[in-house]
Scaffold this motif. Sequence first.
Motif, PDB file in Angstrom:
ATOM      1  N   ASP A  25       0.823  -1.210   0.000  1.00 36.94           N
ATOM      2  CA  ASP A  25       0.000   0.000   0.000  1.00 36.94           C
ATOM      3  C   ASP A  25       0.854   1.255   0.000  1.00 36.94           C
ATOM      4  O   ASP A  25       1.944   1.287   0.588  1.00 36.94           O
ATOM      5  CB  ASP A  25      -0.892   0.046   1.257  1.00 36.94           C
ATOM      6  CG  ASP A  25      -2.121  -0.816   1.125  1.00 36.94           C
ATOM      7  OD1 ASP A  25      -2.606  -1.000  -0.001  1.00 36.94           O
ATOM      8  OD2 ASP A  25      -2.608  -1.300   2.162  1.00 36.94           O
ATOM      9  N   TRP A  26       0.308   2.309  -0.644  1.00 33.36           N
ATOM     10  CA  TRP A  26       0.869   3.647  -0.568  1.00 33.36           C
ATOM     11  C   TRP A  26      -0.163   4.579   0.062  1.00 33.36           C
ATOM     12  O   TRP A  26      -1.361   4.463  -0.221  1.00 33.36           O
ATOM     13  CB  TRP A  26       1.231   4.168  -1.960  1.00 33.36           C
ATOM     14  CG  TRP A  26       2.384   3.470  -2.598  1.00 33.36           C
ATOM     15  CD1 TRP A  26       3.703   3.785  -2.496  1.00 33.36           C
ATOM     16  CD2 TRP A  26       2.326   2.329  -3.470  1.00 33.36           C
ATOM     17  NE1 TRP A  26       4.481   2.923  -3.232  1.00 33.36           N
ATOM     18  CE2 TRP A  26       3.659   2.018  -3.847  1.00 33.36           C
ATOM     19  CE3 TRP A  26       1.274   1.545  -3.966  1.00 33.36           C
ATOM     20  CZ2 TRP A  26       3.970   0.964  -4.691  1.00 33.36           C
ATOM     21  CZ3 TRP A  26       1.584   0.489  -4.806  1.00 33.36           C
ATOM     22  CH2 TRP A  26       2.919   0.203  -5.159  1.00 33.36           C
ATOM     23  N   THR A  27       0.305   5.484   0.897  1.00 28.06           N
ATOM     24  CA  THR A  27      -0.577   6.459   1.530  1.00 28.06           C
ATOM     25  C   THR A  27       0.265   7.661   1.960  1.00 28.06           C
ATOM     26  O   THR A  27       1.478   7.722   1.673  1.00 28.06           O
ATOM     27  CB  THR A  27      -1.323   5.855   2.730  1.00 28.06           C
ATOM     28  OG1 THR A  27      -2.296   6.798   3.216  1.00 28.06           O
ATOM     29  CG2 THR A  27      -0.375   5.479   3.848  1.00 28.06           C
TER      30      THR A  27
ATOM     31  N   LEU B  38       4.071   8.375   7.562  1.00 24.23           N
ATOM     32  CA  LEU B  38       3.984   6.971   7.138  1.00 24.23           C
ATOM     33  C   LEU B  38       3.413   6.972   5.730  1.00 24.23           C
ATOM     34  O   LEU B  38       2.290   7.440   5.519  1.00 24.23           O
ATOM     35  CB  LEU B  38       3.099   6.179   8.095  1.00 24.23           C
ATOM     36  CG  LEU B  38       2.987   4.666   7.897  1.00 24.23           C
ATOM     37  CD1 LEU B  38       2.603   3.981   9.219  1.00 24.23           C
ATOM     38  CD2 LEU B  38       1.948   4.293   6.832  1.00 24.23           C
ATOM     39  N   ASP B  39       4.186   6.470   4.763  1.00 16.61           N
ATOM     40  CA  ASP B  39       3.722   6.548   3.375  1.00 16.61           C
ATOM     41  C   ASP B  39       3.642   5.215   2.648  1.00 16.61           C
ATOM     42  O   ASP B  39       3.270   5.169   1.481  1.00 16.61           O
ATOM     43  CB  ASP B  39       4.594   7.510   2.573  1.00 16.61           C
ATOM     44  CG  ASP B  39       6.070   7.145   2.609  1.00 16.61           C
ATOM     45  OD1 ASP B  39       6.401   6.018   3.042  1.00 16.61           O
ATOM     46  OD2 ASP B  39       6.888   7.985   2.212  1.00 16.61           O
ATOM     47  N   GLN B  40       3.980   4.112   3.313  1.00 15.63           N
ATOM     48  CA  GLN B  40       3.857   2.815   2.657  1.00 15.63           C
ATOM     49  C   GLN B  40       3.816   1.692   3.691  1.00 15.63           C
ATOM     50  O   GLN B  40       4.357   1.822   4.789  1.00 15.63           O
ATOM     51  CB  GLN B  40       4.995   2.575   1.679  1.00 15.63           C
ATOM     52  CG  GLN B  40       6.372   2.735   2.278  1.00 15.63           C
ATOM     53  CD  GLN B  40       7.442   2.786   1.214  1.00 15.63           C
ATOM     54  OE1 GLN B  40       7.309   2.167   0.162  1.00 15.63           O
ATOM     55  NE2 GLN B  40       8.515   3.508   1.462  1.00 15.63           N
ATOM     56  N   MET B  41       3.142   0.617   3.311  1.00 10.56           N
ATOM     57  CA  MET B  41       3.047  -0.575   4.152  1.00 10.56           C
ATOM     58  C   MET B  41       3.078  -1.811   3.274  1.00 10.56           C
ATOM     59  O   MET B  41       2.598  -1.790   2.134  1.00 10.56           O
ATOM     60  CB  MET B  41       1.744  -0.580   4.959  1.00 10.56           C
ATOM     61  CG  MET B  41       1.660   0.424   6.069  1.00 10.56           C
ATOM     62  SD  MET B  41       0.152   0.170   7.077  1.00 10.56           S
ATOM     63  CE  MET B  41      -1.129   0.491   5.858  1.00 10.56           C
ATOM     64  N   ALA B  42       3.610  -2.896   3.820  1.00  5.79           N
ATOM     65  CA  ALA B  42       3.604  -4.192   3.133  1.00  5.79           C
ATOM     66  C   ALA B  42       3.056  -5.243   4.084  1.00  5.79           C
ATOM     67  O   ALA B  42       3.305  -5.189   5.290  1.00  5.79           O
ATOM     68  CB  ALA B  42       5.004  -4.570   2.679  1.00  5.79           C
ATOM     69  N   ARG B  43       2.299  -6.193   3.535  1.00  4.55           N
ATOM     70  CA  ARG B  43       1.707  -7.265   4.343  1.00  4.55           C
ATOM     71  C   ARG B  43       1.829  -8.604   3.631  1.00  4.55           C
ATOM     72  O   ARG B  43       1.587  -8.697   2.429  1.00  4.55           O
ATOM     73  CB  ARG B  43       0.220  -6.980   4.610  1.00  4.55           C
ATOM     74  CG  ARG B  43      -0.053  -5.837   5.537  1.00  4.55           C
ATOM     75  CD  ARG B  43      -1.555  -5.636   5.722  1.00  4.55           C
ATOM     76  NE  ARG B  43      -2.222  -5.284   4.480  1.00  4.55           N
ATOM     77  CZ  ARG B  43      -2.301  -4.032   4.014  1.00  4.55           C
ATOM     78  NH1 ARG B  43      -1.743  -3.032   4.676  1.00  4.55           N
ATOM     79  NH2 ARG B  43      -2.934  -3.781   2.880  1.00  4.55           N
ATOM     80  N   LEU B  44       2.172  -9.631   4.397  1.00  4.21           N
ATOM     81  CA  LEU B  44       2.114 -11.013   3.921  1.00  4.21           C
ATOM     82  C   LEU B  44       1.166 -11.750   4.850  1.00  4.21           C
ATOM     83  O   LEU B  44       1.465 -11.953   6.027  1.00  4.21           O
ATOM     84  CB  LEU B  44       3.502 -11.663   3.928  1.00  4.21           C
ATOM     85  CG  LEU B  44       3.561 -13.110   3.435  1.00  4.21           C
ATOM     86  CD1 LEU B  44       3.071 -13.211   1.986  1.00  4.21           C
ATOM     87  CD2 LEU B  44       4.978 -13.664   3.553  1.00  4.21           C
TER      88      LEU B  44
END
Length: 205
Positions: free
Chosen positions: A96-98, A113-119
Amino acid sequence: MFRQASLAILLSTAAGAAFAAGPTPVPAEEVVIVAPAPVAAAWEGGYIGGQLGYAYGDFSLDINDFDENNVIGGLTAGYLWSLGSGWYLGPEFQYDWTDLTVTDPDTGESASLDQMARLKLILGYEVGNGLLFGSAGFAYTSVDGVSDFIDGSSDGYSLGLGYDWRMSDAWTLGGEYIYNSFDGIGSSGGDVDVNAVYLRAMYRF
């Protein structure tokens, strides 16, 4: 006369025997039972797509708390295996980008906070023409600040719930809620929680 009577009796006896035996039996046709073709698991296979939604960020930095909301969106890829009886299980990766930026009015310091990754691991169940699913997994983010006080990366976790509706053999449209939690960011050990709701579209193959 006697000869004629004897012949008549002989013919009558032969005809009676033939009638009693009945017509020659016809062999019965062999019955072939064809097993029905197996039904393909509707949701098994790979998929790729994207999601777009809104994020609600809660920044707990030192003794101050800050809230920030913004649009969020990204990409998704995953795979599901059928467990039988309408259940499915598989991995899913999301990025995600935000832009969630907060500023401390006392010091002027800001954090973004401008990005997140999830598995995640997905467990789903067929409901009607759709798939109701829950998720849990690993999450990662990086918070950028003006100093190491509120600057750093964090490993966390995510929990989610969603529903995908099948529009065609290949396309699905759905909604999803995800809670993301990150602890120990920067030298202050700040915490960030991000709640996000999404619309998602997937191409399945």
